[in-house]
Design a protein around this motif. Structure first.
Motif, PDB file in Angstrom:
ATOM      1  N   SER A   1       6.644   8.992  -5.995  1.00 41.35           N
ATOM      2  CA  SER A   1       6.199   9.855  -7.089  1.00 41.35           C
ATOM      3  C   SER A   1       7.048   9.714  -8.363  1.00 41.35           C
ATOM      4  O   SER A   1       6.833  10.447  -9.312  1.00 41.35           O
ATOM      5  CB  SER A   1       6.221  11.310  -6.628  1.00 41.35           C
ATOM      6  OG  SER A   1       7.511  11.679  -6.207  1.00 41.35           O
ATOM      7  N   LYS A   2       8.005   8.783  -8.370  1.00 42.65           N
ATOM      8  CA  LYS A   2       8.835   8.640  -9.563  1.00 42.65           C
ATOM      9  C   LYS A   2       9.339   7.207  -9.669  1.00 42.65           C
ATOM     10  O   LYS A   2       9.339   6.455  -8.696  1.00 42.65           O
ATOM     11  CB  LYS A   2      10.021   9.603  -9.510  1.00 42.65           C
ATOM     12  CG  LYS A   2      10.968   9.343  -8.339  1.00 42.65           C
ATOM     13  CD  LYS A   2      12.091  10.348  -8.297  1.00 42.65           C
ATOM     14  CE  LYS A   2      12.989  10.052  -7.097  1.00 42.65           C
ATOM     15  NZ  LYS A   2      14.038  11.015  -6.952  1.00 42.65           N
TER      16      LYS A   2
ATOM     17  N   ASP B   1       9.292  12.249  -2.406  1.00 44.53           N
ATOM     18  CA  ASP B   1       9.099  13.694  -2.397  1.00 44.53           C
ATOM     19  C   ASP B   1       7.943  14.102  -1.486  1.00 44.53           C
ATOM     20  O   ASP B   1       7.853  15.246  -1.066  1.00 44.53           O
ATOM     21  CB  ASP B   1       8.802  14.205  -3.811  1.00 44.53           C
ATOM     22  CG  ASP B   1       9.955  13.934  -4.768  1.00 44.53           C
ATOM     23  OD1 ASP B   1      11.105  13.918  -4.307  1.00 44.53           O
ATOM     24  OD2 ASP B   1       9.688  13.747  -5.961  1.00 44.53           O
ATOM     25  N   ARG B   2       7.076  13.158  -1.198  1.00 48.61           N
ATOM     26  CA  ARG B   2       5.876  13.478  -0.433  1.00 48.61           C
ATOM     27  C   ARG B   2       6.140  13.416   1.064  1.00 48.61           C
ATOM     28  O   ARG B   2       6.927  12.599   1.534  1.00 48.61           O
ATOM     29  CB  ARG B   2       4.760  12.506  -0.795  1.00 48.61           C
ATOM     30  CG  ARG B   2       4.325  12.664  -2.249  1.00 48.61           C
ATOM     31  CD  ARG B   2       3.281  11.680  -2.633  1.00 48.61           C
ATOM     32  NE  ARG B   2       2.090  11.832  -1.808  1.00 48.61           N
ATOM     33  CZ  ARG B   2       0.987  11.135  -2.015  1.00 48.61           C
ATOM     34  NH1 ARG B   2       0.918  10.263  -2.988  1.00 48.61           N
ATOM     35  NH2 ARG B   2      -0.061  11.310  -1.236  1.00 48.61           N
TER      36      ARG B   2
ATOM     37  N   PRO C   1       0.800  -1.231   0.000  1.00 51.17           N
ATOM     38  CA  PRO C   1       0.000   0.000   0.000  1.00 51.17           C
ATOM     39  C   PRO C   1       0.830   1.277   0.000  1.00 51.17           C
ATOM     40  O   PRO C   1       0.335   2.330  -0.379  1.00 51.17           O
ATOM     41  CB  PRO C   1      -0.819  -0.107   1.284  1.00 51.17           C
ATOM     42  CG  PRO C   1      -0.029  -1.012   2.160  1.00 51.17           C
ATOM     43  CD  PRO C   1       0.660  -1.976   1.247  1.00 51.17           C
ATOM     44  N   ASN C   2       2.081   1.187   0.383  1.00 54.34           N
ATOM     45  CA  ASN C   2       2.902   2.396   0.447  1.00 54.34           C
ATOM     46  C   ASN C   2       3.414   2.846  -0.913  1.00 54.34           C
ATOM     47  O   ASN C   2       3.993   3.922  -1.040  1.00 54.34           O
ATOM     48  CB  ASN C   2       4.071   2.199   1.416  1.00 54.34           C
ATOM     49  CG  ASN C   2       3.585   2.210   2.839  1.00 54.34           C
ATOM     50  OD1 ASN C   2       2.864   3.107   3.244  1.00 54.34           O
ATOM     51  ND2 ASN C   2       3.952   1.197   3.590  1.00 54.34           N
TER      52      ASN C   2
END
Length: 156
Positions: free
Chosen positions: A48-49, A68-69, A42-43
């Motif tokens: 983001s890339k 990045d989050r 789930p992670n």
């Protein structure tokens, strides 16, 4: 049709992950078949890339941060949330409840309650090494416990 979809949409991750070892060692895959499952977990939603295996390993071992989050929840709380959501859906789908189903539900709830207590103790003991404040973690845990109580009470 709905029951068939429930069974046929899922893949046994343990078998699928084990298939890669069988294939690598030229062993028969038997019932497993040649397919290899990948379990992103789930992670994955918080990345983001695309990352190389080397970057991912560095991230896992804390040498590199490839995220990045900053809104990623605590992994224990996220997993607990998934179980509470699963249990809630399980209750919605169940029609008339036999004694066996009621007992299974009671055991499931008891296990979730034990998990909450375990996490509460863990967060109190090791809050210095966590990336989020103990107060925030404990508040989130309290909210999860309230959600569970709201779902569990009518079933007991």
């Amino acid at each position: 049709d709905q029951e068939i979809k429930k069974v046929t949409q899922k893949a046994c991750i343990c078998v699928g992950l084990g298939a890669s070892a069988l294939l690598a060692n030229n062993l028969p895959t038997g019932n497993e078949g040649p397919g290899v499952s990948v379990c992103p977990g789930p992670n994955m939603a918080y990345f983001s890339k695309k990352s190389s295996l080397k970057e991912m390993i560095g991230h896992i071992y804390g040498k590199v941060n490839i995220m990045d989050r900053t809104d990623r929840p605590n992994m224990f709380l996220k997993e607990l949330d998934l179980y509470v959501n699963y249990y809630t859906e399980r209750l919605k789908e169940a029609g008339e409840k036999s004694d066996r189903v009621k007992e299974s539900n009671r055991k499931f709830i008891d296990s979730l309650k034990q998990s909450i207590e375990y996490y509460r103790e863990l967060f109190n003991r090791h809050h210095e090494s966590l990336m989020i404040s103990r107060t925030t973690l404990l508040n989130q845990l309290d909210q999860m416990e309230k959600r569970l109580h709201l779902v569990a009470v009518p079933q007991m």
